[in-house]
Scaffold this motif. Structure first.
Motif, PDB file in Angstrom:
ATOM      1  N   GLN A   1       1.382   4.044  -3.139  1.00 40.80           N
ATOM      2  CA  GLN A   1       1.140   5.475  -2.992  1.00 40.80           C
ATOM      3  C   GLN A   1       2.356   6.290  -3.421  1.00 40.80           C
TER       4      GLN A   1
ATOM      5  N   ASP B   1       0.829  -1.209   0.000  1.00 40.44           N
ATOM      6  CA  ASP B   1       0.000   0.000   0.000  1.00 40.44           C
ATOM      7  C   ASP B   1       0.863   1.259   0.000  1.00 40.44           C
ATOM      8  N   ARG B   2       1.860   1.287   0.862  1.00 38.91           N
ATOM      9  CA  ARG B   2       2.707   2.473   0.966  1.00 38.91           C
ATOM     10  C   ARG B   2       3.523   2.680  -0.308  1.00 38.91           C
TER      11      ARG B   2
ATOM     12  N   GLU C   1       2.682   6.245  -7.298  1.00 38.28           N
ATOM     13  CA  GLU C   1       1.705   7.124  -7.947  1.00 38.28           C
ATOM     14  C   GLU C   1       2.086   8.591  -7.767  1.00 38.28           C
TER      15      GLU C   1
END
Length: 229
Positions: A84, A80-81, A87
């Motif tokens: 992010q 998840d990190r 992106e």
């Protein structure tokens, strides 16, 4: 180290940068009871089973190789990190996202020595082959995300270097990692020096004449002939 022994070589080798990164602090979960270790760099421990403690990465790897601990995955090293961060890196062509200064070296050491401790390090993918269901274990996005982030950031650096002109006196790159700085620094220094000499030919002449001139002798007044005895 190469960068220190040779003043004309300002770039360290990847292994030397990795050696420096081994001093980063990580969390481990020991599976043994052991007294505190008194090192030159500090005291670590005591160690108790299933009680997390902080140690340098080099010590964590050494204990892991001996089967005496597991290494906890850093908070930034999750799918998840990292997604992010990737992106945000792609959406901001002129900015670098904050990451640990040694994120490349830390991730490499963990994948080399503690791959089984990394959360989401593996993914079981079902594949149907001749009416048989197979679970194929493959690497997940953790390593590929880190590689993608590294590639995007290096592309940003290359694009930024193309904008350097003779009027550039300094370059500010925020949130670069150690490996990125190590690659950019020698090229950046040589480029700025070349622009500076090209725009200031009188400085080149002055440097050349200064090096060729003999050392002036201080005038100490009239000389006197020595009398013979």
């Amino acid at each position: 180290m190469a960068g220190q022994s040779d003043p004309h070589l300002s770039m360290f080798s990847p292994s030397e940068v990795e050696f420096v990164a081994e001093d980063e602090i990580v969390d481990i979960v020991p599976n043994i009871r052991m007294d505190a270790l008194n090192m030159i760099c500090g005291d670590f421990g005591p160690f108790y089973p299933q009680i997390p403690t902080k140690v340098p990465l080099w010590l964590a790897v050494a204990l892991k190789k001996r089967g005496k601990c597991t290494i906890r995955t850093p908070d930034w090293m999750t799918v998840d990190r990292l997604t992010q961060v990737l992106e945000a890196e792609r959406e901001s062509p002129r900015e670098f996202q904050p990451l640990p200064f040694h994120y490349i070296e830390i991730s490499k050491l963990l994948f080399d020595h503690a791959r089984d401790d990394i959360s989401d390090a593996y993914l079981q993918v079902p594949i149907v082959l001749k009416n048989c269901l197979l679970l194929v274990v493959i690497m997940t996005q953790v390593r590929s995300l880190i590689e993608d982030i590294r590639d995007v950031r290096f592309h940003k650096v290359e694009t930024g270097l193309e904008t350097i002109s003779g009027r550039t006196h300094a370059v500010k790159l925020k949130n670069l990692s150690a490996m990125e700085v190590n690659i950019v620094r020698p090229f950046m220094v040589r480029t700025l020096q070349a622009f500076y000499k090209h725009d200031s030919p009188q400085m080149i002449q002055q440097a050349d004449t200064t090096g060729s001139k003999p050392t002036p002798v201080t005038d100490r007044g009239p000389r006197r002939d020595l009398r013979r005895r």
